[in-house]
Motif scaffolding. Structure first.
Motif, PDB file in Angstrom:
ATOM      1  N   ILE A 278       0.868  -1.177   0.000  1.00 23.11           N
ATOM      2  CA  ILE A 278       0.000   0.000   0.000  1.00 23.11           C
ATOM      3  C   ILE A 278       0.906   1.228   0.000  1.00 23.11           C
ATOM      4  O   ILE A 278       1.708   1.404   0.908  1.00 23.11           O
ATOM      5  CB  ILE A 278      -0.912   0.017   1.242  1.00 23.11           C
ATOM      6  CG1 ILE A 278      -1.770  -1.257   1.294  1.00 23.11           C
ATOM      7  CG2 ILE A 278      -1.787   1.267   1.246  1.00 23.11           C
ATOM      8  CD1 ILE A 278      -2.577  -1.393   2.569  1.00 23.11           C
ATOM      9  N   VAL A 279       0.778   2.040  -1.033  1.00 16.04           N
ATOM     10  CA  VAL A 279       1.578   3.260  -1.125  1.00 16.04           C
ATOM     11  C   VAL A 279       0.867   4.369  -0.356  1.00 16.04           C
ATOM     12  O   VAL A 279      -0.324   4.603  -0.570  1.00 16.04           O
ATOM     13  CB  VAL A 279       1.762   3.684  -2.596  1.00 16.04           C
ATOM     14  CG1 VAL A 279       2.568   4.981  -2.690  1.00 16.04           C
ATOM     15  CG2 VAL A 279       2.436   2.571  -3.399  1.00 16.04           C
ATOM     16  N   SER A 280       1.572   5.037   0.529  1.00 14.00           N
ATOM     17  CA  SER A 280       0.997   6.205   1.189  1.00 14.00           C
ATOM     18  C   SER A 280       1.125   7.397   0.258  1.00 14.00           C
ATOM     19  O   SER A 280       2.225   7.780  -0.123  1.00 14.00           O
ATOM     20  CB  SER A 280       1.739   6.500   2.496  1.00 14.00           C
ATOM     21  OG  SER A 280       1.336   7.760   2.989  1.00 14.00           O
ATOM     22  N   ALA A 281       0.008   7.959  -0.143  1.00 10.77           N
ATOM     23  CA  ALA A 281       0.050   9.059  -1.110  1.00 10.77           C
ATOM     24  C   ALA A 281       0.015  10.423  -0.434  1.00 10.77           C
ATOM     25  O   ALA A 281       0.064  11.438  -1.104  1.00 10.77           O
ATOM     26  CB  ALA A 281      -1.104   8.944  -2.100  1.00 10.77           C
TER      27      ALA A 281
END
Lengths: 324, 324
Positions: free
Chosen positions: A47-50
């Motif tokens: 999960i990429v933290s945007a």
């Protein structure tokens, strides 16, 4: 072993099933590729933290088994829970011409400074400069700064610690904010930027004077403010609630109103609409200095509020730093 | 007892020393005044949350003893911990001309819809319309919707529940997004906006067709996307991680790449820089529809990804809703 191999071992060691990835804006182009690689090699979900990430002060909590943070070195005094700092290392150092150009503008005894991305170059640069006859000092790391010679946008300890031993500084890097902080703290010492991107050197010159004029103007504009908004950050390494409460109490002692404002990202939009005459920022110290032109109302540092209220003389002006 | 009195009692009941305040952008002008009033009357310290708040799905955790949320009604199915929903009530209803203008454009059997700020008007408007010969229905509340007749930007249950009993809807409010959601779900029923700010009525008209053309274009632009970015919200009432993981798996079954992106505030800046061909938004359903022109790359709803991948026919197109 490359850094991804080391990460895969840590993922296995934690038995992680979900892995969070945090990137500063400049590294976003690598996000999808790294996420896909980790997923296929480790059998996890990434999960990429945007939300933008501006430093190791700003490691966001994520609903994952392990968080991977890129682009910043951990702050030694902060406790990180299940965070892997992915070390991107430094790019290859192929040409020292920009260092020679910088050194030519400096006295014999110099301090060497840089940011985390070029820290791998410092030993070679120090060696090179010493061979050319310079006396080179590199300030030691401390509670907030992980590496010798490393500057943060909010902490200049690796410069101030060696101030008595040097007559100027050579800063290896591309921007002007980090060395500017040094210039504000140590006005007598020349600072030259050795810029590896442009391959050239430049003196900080009159930037310090220009910034001081801007700060003086912000203080003057806030002089008659009736209501101050005191900004407090949600970010783990920027949260200075106690300082903010002290500033609120100080304003109230001087018969001004003050309210506390908590936020994640300080931006012009976040401050729009409130009935506040001037803002005081206890979050990242860079914001008030670098982004001053984006804000409609005066945006002060804590020390600048002291000047407005008469608790500090303008001649004792100092740059804001976050210290552990 | 006015609402501030009620709040002061709750503060005393909790023995709260610190009180957080959360406002939607439109109520920010009242923030400092309310914070100052609560501080002076209750002897507490107030902290205003300056992160924008878009609904009761979006009650931010704050480091305080009690959080006060303004401008939205609580969602019955969410558990709020030490949150006081400050009810601003509805403004006085002085003139029903705009309601008459709307009713004149509608059939006899109508459903009455509004947002939380005008909900106090519904009984009087229903009574007025019935006296004029209309058969008026108001849909009951449910797990996500606190009040009869209330629409959320992500939940139209108070319209769909009464669909079989009415031939059209009268929406009391100022914007077009809420009734638009109803038009998308119930294409056969005319919807008229009774706008209390302008004091006039207008038919939603061809807005539905215009939006459908925009959605069709977004789907077409995403048709050949190799990599999808699936957006997941951090906000308590918008977090659909399970749906996001299902969509990622669906894309991968169709031999596309997909990565998950977690963020607090979905904005064009938050999505810049990533190597993603099209975005799929599982956060607030309004974003993809209302802000489509601000985004450089296609921004799809979950159902639109299904269309892109051939898992859903365009003729079965539906608006995204968050349901408990």
């Amino acid at each position: 072993m490359d850094e991804t191999e080391r990460l895969l071992e840590v993922i296995r060691g934690h038995g992680a099933k979900t892995v969070g990835l945090q990137f500063p804006v400049g590294l976003r182009t690598r996000a999808v590729e790294l996420a896909q690689e980790i997923e296929s090699r480790a059998g996890v979900t990434c999960i990429v933290s945007a939300d933008p990430s501006f430093g190791a002060c700003d490691v966001a909590e994520m609903p994952v088994d392990l968080t991977v943070h890129l682009g910043h070195a951990p702050m030694p005094h902060l406790r990180y829970d299940r965070v892997f700092f992915y070390d991107l290392g430094s790019p290859p150092l192929t040409d020292l011409g920009f260092v020679d150009a910088a050194a030519a503008l400096l006295p014999k005894r110099i301090g060497l400074l840089t940011t985390v991305q070029f820290r791998g170059w410092l030993p070679a640069i120090q060696d090179h400069l010493e061979k050319k006859g310079h006396e080179v000092h590199v300030g030691p790391p401390d509670k907030r700064v992980a590496y010798a010679g490393q500057l943060l946008g909010c902490d200049y300890v690796t410069a101030t610690e060696i101030a008595k031993d040097v007559d100027g500084y050579l800063y290896v890097g591309t921007g002007e904010f980090h060395p500017l902080g040094v210039a504000m703290l140590l006005p007598g010492k020349p600072i030259v930027i050795a810029d590896p991107e442009r391959g050239t050197a430049r003196d900080l010159g009159d930037l310090r004077d220009r910034i001081l004029r801007q700060r003086h103007a912000a203080i003057a504009r806030a002089h008659d403010a009736e209501t101050f908004g005191i900004i407090v950050s949600r970010k783990v390494g920027q949260a200075r609630m106690e300082l903010a409460r002290d500033l609120k109490a100080m304003a109230e002692r001087h018969e001004r109103k003050a309210s506390l404002f908590l936020m994640d990202l300080v931006s012009p939009e976040a401050l729009e609409g409130y009935r506040v005459d001037a803002w005081v920022n206890t979050a990242c110290p860079r914001i008030a200095i670098e982004d001053v032109l984006q804000y409609r109302k005066p945006l002060l540092t804590p020390q600048e509020l002291e000047v407005v209220l008469g608790e500090r003389d303008w001649k004792d002006y100092v740059f804001d730093e976050i210290r552990a």
